[in-house]
Design a protein around this motif. Structure first.
Motif, PDB file in Angstrom:
ATOM      1  N   VAL A 171      -4.028   9.904   0.574  1.00 32.43           N
ATOM      2  CA  VAL A 171      -3.207  11.087   0.320  1.00 32.43           C
ATOM      3  C   VAL A 171      -3.217  11.949   1.574  1.00 32.43           C
ATOM      4  CG1 VAL A 171      -2.944  13.219  -0.999  1.00 32.43           C
ATOM      5  CG2 VAL A 171      -3.560  11.099  -2.168  1.00 32.43           C
ATOM      6  N   LEU A 172      -2.037  12.336   2.028  1.00 33.40           N
ATOM      7  CA  LEU A 172      -1.900  13.290   3.117  1.00 33.40           C
ATOM      8  C   LEU A 172      -1.721  14.670   2.496  1.00 33.40           C
ATOM      9  CD1 LEU A 172       0.634  11.369   5.419  1.00 33.40           C
ATOM     10  CD2 LEU A 172      -1.866  11.158   5.314  1.00 33.40           C
ATOM     11  N   LEU A 173      -2.706  15.534   2.666  1.00 34.77           N
ATOM     12  CA  LEU A 173      -2.604  16.900   2.163  1.00 34.77           C
ATOM     13  C   LEU A 173      -2.013  17.748   3.279  1.00 34.77           C
ATOM     14  CD1 LEU A 173      -3.126  18.958  -0.068  1.00 34.77           C
ATOM     15  CD2 LEU A 173      -5.432  19.281   0.871  1.00 34.77           C
ATOM     16  N   TYR A 190      -7.194  19.703  -3.201  1.00 30.50           N
ATOM     17  CA  TYR A 190      -8.232  19.074  -2.379  1.00 30.50           C
ATOM     18  C   TYR A 190      -9.485  18.808  -3.206  1.00 30.50           C
ATOM     19  CZ  TYR A 190     -11.333  18.119   1.540  1.00 30.50           C
ATOM     20  OH  TYR A 190     -12.228  17.529   2.405  1.00 30.50           O
ATOM     21  N   GLU A 191      -9.886  19.778  -4.024  1.00 35.26           N
ATOM     22  CA  GLU A 191     -11.050  19.577  -4.882  1.00 35.26           C
ATOM     23  C   GLU A 191     -10.835  18.400  -5.832  1.00 35.26           C
ATOM     24  OE1 GLU A 191     -11.730  23.253  -6.880  1.00 35.26           O
ATOM     25  OE2 GLU A 191     -12.211  24.347  -5.041  1.00 35.26           O
ATOM     26  N   TRP A 192      -9.648  18.291  -6.362  1.00 30.94           N
ATOM     27  CA  TRP A 192      -9.330  17.202  -7.298  1.00 30.94           C
ATOM     28  C   TRP A 192      -9.425  15.854  -6.577  1.00 30.94           C
ATOM     29  CZ3 TRP A 192      -6.461  13.054  -8.708  1.00 30.94           C
ATOM     30  CH2 TRP A 192      -6.344  12.785 -10.063  1.00 30.94           C
ATOM     31  N   LEU A 193      -8.842  15.781  -5.371  1.00 25.41           N
ATOM     32  CA  LEU A 193      -8.875  14.530  -4.605  1.00 25.41           C
ATOM     33  C   LEU A 193     -10.309  14.115  -4.285  1.00 25.41           C
ATOM     34  CD1 LEU A 193      -5.937  15.271  -2.127  1.00 25.41           C
ATOM     35  CD2 LEU A 193      -5.893  13.652  -4.031  1.00 25.41           C
ATOM     36  N   PRO A 247       0.827  -1.205   0.000  1.00 25.15           N
ATOM     37  CA  PRO A 247       0.000   0.000   0.000  1.00 25.15           C
ATOM     38  C   PRO A 247       0.864   1.259   0.000  1.00 25.15           C
ATOM     39  CG  PRO A 247      -0.060  -1.083   2.150  1.00 25.15           C
ATOM     40  CD  PRO A 247       0.627  -2.012   1.216  1.00 25.15           C
ATOM     41  N   GLU A 248       0.350   2.296  -0.641  1.00 26.29           N
ATOM     42  CA  GLU A 248       1.112   3.526  -0.793  1.00 26.29           C
ATOM     43  C   GLU A 248       0.359   4.712  -0.193  1.00 26.29           C
ATOM     44  OE1 GLU A 248       3.227   1.942  -4.915  1.00 26.29           O
ATOM     45  OE2 GLU A 248       2.139   3.834  -4.940  1.00 26.29           O
ATOM     46  N   ILE A 249       1.109   5.558   0.525  1.00 22.63           N
ATOM     47  CA  ILE A 249       0.592   6.771   1.136  1.00 22.63           C
ATOM     48  C   ILE A 249       1.320   7.940   0.493  1.00 22.63           C
ATOM     49  CG2 ILE A 249       0.187   8.016   3.287  1.00 22.63           C
ATOM     50  CD1 ILE A 249      -1.124   5.218   3.159  1.00 22.63           C
ATOM     51  N   ALA A 250       0.600   8.816  -0.185  1.00 25.03           N
ATOM     52  CA  ALA A 250       1.220   9.934  -0.892  1.00 25.03           C
ATOM     53  C   ALA A 250       1.114  11.206  -0.067  1.00 25.03           C
ATOM     54  CB  ALA A 250       0.554  10.141  -2.252  1.00 25.03           C
ATOM     55  N   LEU A 251       2.153  12.039  -0.139  1.00 18.43           N
ATOM     56  CA  LEU A 251       2.176  13.314   0.565  1.00 18.43           C
ATOM     57  C   LEU A 251       2.178  14.437  -0.453  1.00 18.43           C
ATOM     58  CD1 LEU A 251       3.907  11.142   2.383  1.00 18.43           C
ATOM     59  CD2 LEU A 251       4.342  13.160   3.777  1.00 18.43           C
ATOM     60  N   ALA A 252       1.158  15.292  -0.380  1.00 23.18           N
ATOM     61  CA  ALA A 252       1.022  16.417  -1.305  1.00 23.18           C
ATOM     62  C   ALA A 252       0.999  17.720  -0.521  1.00 23.18           C
ATOM     63  CB  ALA A 252      -0.257  16.279  -2.130  1.00 23.18           C
TER      64      ALA A 252
END
Length: 215
Positions: free
Chosen positions: A109-111, A127-130, A24-29
């Motif tokens: 995704v961690l915003l 955030y809107e895109w997510l 599993p992958e957790i992305a940071l944006a």
């Protein structure tokens, strides 16, 4: 969360470079210089594994870090840095969009938002895109050590209002300097990858003291 292993794996720019072990992958944006790399280093209790820089816009790939042989953190290029060329911004945007849209291993995704400032236009667009693509999102309001505790609630409210945040999304107050919010963030990550994002009542208990903000 006890960290037994943490390693940098690859800087990827194309899908054929992504790891194939299906973890599993957790992305940071977040915007440039918001502290994504510092957050990773604090989360894994390492000082310099994730590459930090005082120069905004330095990260130009998807940097993969494998933690405990069970999950990846992916550090995205920061957005919103004016000195990056339009061509580079467009290339980064396409790379990130393709990853977020198509990557089955992505679980969360961690915003990352700086608590000292209202979310930027780029933060709101991300955030809107997510939300539009129904990608699980956790809002991490970082650098809480930079302002007085008396201002925390006001700034958290500003973040929620500016983003028009979905009340179902967890918001965690965090500091890479003090470690505030680390345990809560690890708990949310492990809950997400282990229970497909389901939430229990216990996950929000003592939220104010723990650094987790919930509706």
């Amino acid at each position: 969360m006890k960290i037994t292993s943490a390693e940098f794996v690859i800087s990827a720019v194309r899908p054929d470079q992504y790891p194939i072990d299906a973890l599993p992958e957790i992305a940071l944006a977040g915007r440039s210089n918001v502290g994504k790399s510092s957050l990773i280093n604090r989360m894994i209790n390492r000082k310099n594994l994730a590459r930090t820089s005082s120069q905004p816009g330095k990260t130009q790939q998807l940097n993969y870090y494998r933690i405990n042989e069970q999950v990846y953190f992916i550090d995205f290029p920061g957005y919103g840095y004016a000195k990056v060329s339009k061509t580079e911004r467009e290339a980064w945007g396409k790379m990130i969009e393709r990853y977020l849209r198509d990557r089955d291993e992505l679980k969360l995704v961690l915003l990352i938002i700086d608590i000292r400032h209202a979310p930027s236009k780029d933060d709101c667009l991300m955030y809107e895109w997510l939300k539009h693509f129904e990608i699980p999102t956790c809002i991490v309001v970082t650098k809480s050590d930079k302002i007085p505790k008396s201002q925390w609630d006001k700034q958290i409210k500003l973040v929620k209002t500016t983003l028009q945040a979905d009340p179902r999304d967890t918001i965690i107050r965090y500091s890479s300097e003090t470690g505030e919010g680390r345990d809560q963030l690890w708990g949310h990550i492990m809950q997400t990858i282990g229970e497909r994002g389901s939430k229990t009542d216990d996950s929000h208990s003592n939220a104010e003291d723990a650094g987790t903000i919930a509706e």
